[in-house]
Motif scaffolding. Structure first.
Motif, short mmCIF file in Angstrom:
data_model
loop_
_atom_site.label_atom_id
_atom_site.label_comp_id
_atom_site.label_asym_id
_atom_site.label_seq_id
_atom_site.Cartn_x
_atom_site.Cartn_y
_atom_site.Cartn_z
N UNK A 163 64.56 13.37 78.17
CA UNK A 163 65.70 14.28 78.09
C UNK A 163 65.26 15.58 77.43
N UNK A 164 65.38 16.70 78.15
CA UNK A 164 65.08 18.01 77.59
C UNK A 164 66.28 18.46 76.78
N UNK A 165 66.03 18.76 75.51
CA UNK A 165 67.13 18.99 74.58
C UNK A 165 66.92 20.25 73.74
N UNK A 166 67.97 20.62 73.04
CA UNK A 166 67.93 21.63 71.99
C UNK A 166 68.88 21.16 70.90
N UNK A 167 68.45 21.21 69.67
CA UNK A 167 69.21 20.61 68.57
C UNK A 167 70.61 21.19 68.43
N UNK A 168 70.81 22.43 68.81
CA UNK A 168 72.10 23.09 68.60
C UNK A 168 73.03 23.00 69.81
N UNK A 225 62.79 27.76 79.07
CA UNK A 225 61.51 27.08 78.90
C UNK A 225 60.99 26.65 80.27
N UNK A 226 59.67 26.75 80.52
CA UNK A 226 59.13 26.36 81.83
C UNK A 226 59.50 24.94 82.26
N UNK A 227 59.51 24.01 81.33
CA UNK A 227 59.85 22.63 81.68
C UNK A 227 61.30 22.52 82.12
N UNK A 228 62.17 23.31 81.49
CA UNK A 228 63.59 23.31 81.87
C UNK A 228 63.76 23.92 83.25
N UNK A 229 63.12 25.05 83.48
CA UNK A 229 63.23 25.72 84.77
C UNK A 229 62.70 24.83 85.90
N UNK A 230 61.66 24.03 85.60
CA UNK A 230 61.11 23.13 86.60
C UNK A 230 62.06 21.98 86.92
N UNK A 231 62.79 21.52 85.90
CA UNK A 231 63.71 20.40 86.09
C UNK A 231 65.06 20.84 86.63
N UNK A 232 65.50 22.01 86.22
CA UNK A 232 66.82 22.52 86.59
C UNK A 232 66.67 23.97 87.03
N UNK A 233 66.89 24.28 88.29
CA UNK A 233 66.68 25.65 88.77
C UNK A 233 67.58 26.69 88.10
N UNK A 234 68.68 26.24 87.48
CA UNK A 234 69.53 27.20 86.76
C UNK A 234 69.00 27.49 85.36
N UNK A 235 67.97 26.74 84.92
CA UNK A 235 67.35 27.00 83.63
C UNK A 235 68.17 26.56 82.43
N UNK A 236 69.08 25.61 82.63
CA UNK A 236 69.95 25.17 81.54
C UNK A 236 69.60 23.76 81.10
N UNK A 237 69.90 23.48 79.83
CA UNK A 237 69.78 22.13 79.30
C UNK A 237 71.19 21.56 79.13
N UNK A 238 71.27 20.23 79.10
CA UNK A 238 70.22 19.23 79.16
C UNK A 238 69.75 18.97 80.59
N UNK A 261 65.24 6.51 76.12
CA UNK A 261 65.04 7.90 76.53
C UNK A 261 64.23 8.65 75.48
N UNK A 262 63.18 9.31 75.93
CA UNK A 262 62.40 10.17 75.05
C UNK A 262 63.03 11.56 75.04
N UNK A 263 63.37 12.06 73.86
CA UNK A 263 63.95 13.40 73.76
C UNK A 263 62.84 14.41 73.49
N UNK A 264 62.89 15.51 74.22
CA UNK A 264 61.89 16.57 74.08
C UNK A 264 62.64 17.86 73.76
N UNK A 265 62.49 18.32 72.53
CA UNK A 265 63.18 19.53 72.09
C UNK A 265 62.43 20.76 72.59
N UNK A 266 63.14 21.68 73.22
CA UNK A 266 62.52 22.88 73.77
C UNK A 266 63.28 24.11 73.29
N UNK A 267 62.58 25.22 73.24
CA UNK A 267 63.22 26.50 72.93
C UNK A 267 63.65 27.12 74.25
N UNK A 268 64.97 27.21 74.42
CA UNK A 268 65.51 27.65 75.71
C UNK A 268 66.60 28.68 75.46
N UNK A 269 66.53 29.82 76.13
CA UNK A 269 67.57 30.83 76.02
C UNK A 269 67.98 31.28 77.42
#
Length: 201
Positions: free
Chosen positions: A3-8, A41-54, A28-36
């Protein structure tokens, strides 16, 4: 699963609370990423074309994204009954109301954080808060019988939305004039799943 996450993120919190409540948190392994919104984050963009988490990365199928989709998937996987068929439309409406609150509340933060100071629109910010306020009033007057009933995804979503208002918009004092909703949240916020997922700056 990962799960790609952000603490906030309140949308991430919805998923984490669901994982706790359905007994899947250790799967589930949680992976905290810096995403704005300006620099996903590249991993987020690869998983979700809109670039949003989770985003939930599965080993045997495409990634899932949008908290509502992920929560529905996790509930189905665990057969937890968080989307009860006998009140499915009420549950989905409550979840949508919570996400509407969060959309507006997060957009206020984005307006203040990512726009140049001279371009920040207070009128636009207040317009977003009006959406939040109307939704809170509706919860306090129309939805307390549901919230006081058996827990479903509506409860989790509303709990996470109210937690985010405390976290980012505490000065707005959302509890004022909404005693029923405030009283319900005081109890719900003490659930182990909520305590374990309290947001961090």
């Amino acid at each position: 699963m990962k799960l790609l996450t952000s603490a906030a993120s309140p949308f991430v919190r919805k998923v984490l609370v669901t994982l706790h409540e359905t007994g899947q948190i250790d799967e589930v392994e949680t992976i905290d990423v810096h995403n704005t919104p300006l620099a996903p984050h590249p991993a987020v963009a690869a998983a979700n074309p809109t670039g949003k988490i989770p985003a939930l990365i599965r080993s045997d199928a495409p990634a899932l994204y949008d908290s509502r989709v992920i929560c529905r998937y996790l509930d189905h996987r665990a057969e937890a009954g968080l989307y009860p068929e006998n009140r499915i439309w009420d549950t989905l409406t409550l979840e949508a109301t919570a996400d509407g609150i969060l959309d507006a509340a997060v957009l206020i933060i984005y307006e203040e954080r990512f726009r140049p100071t001279e371009k920040v629109s207070m009128e636009w910010i207040e317009g977003q808060w009006t959406k939040v306020s109307r939704a809170l009033d509706a919860l306090n007057t129309r939805w307390m019988s549901h919230l006081n009933g058996r827990m479903d995804m509506g409860h989790i979503a509303i709990g996470c939305a109210l937690g985010y208002l405390d976290f980012r918009h505490d000065a707005r004092q959302w509890r004022t004039g909404r005693d029923a909703l405030a009283g319900w949240y005081a109890g719900f916020a003490e659930r182990p799943s909520m305590l374990a997922t309290a947001p961090k700056a």
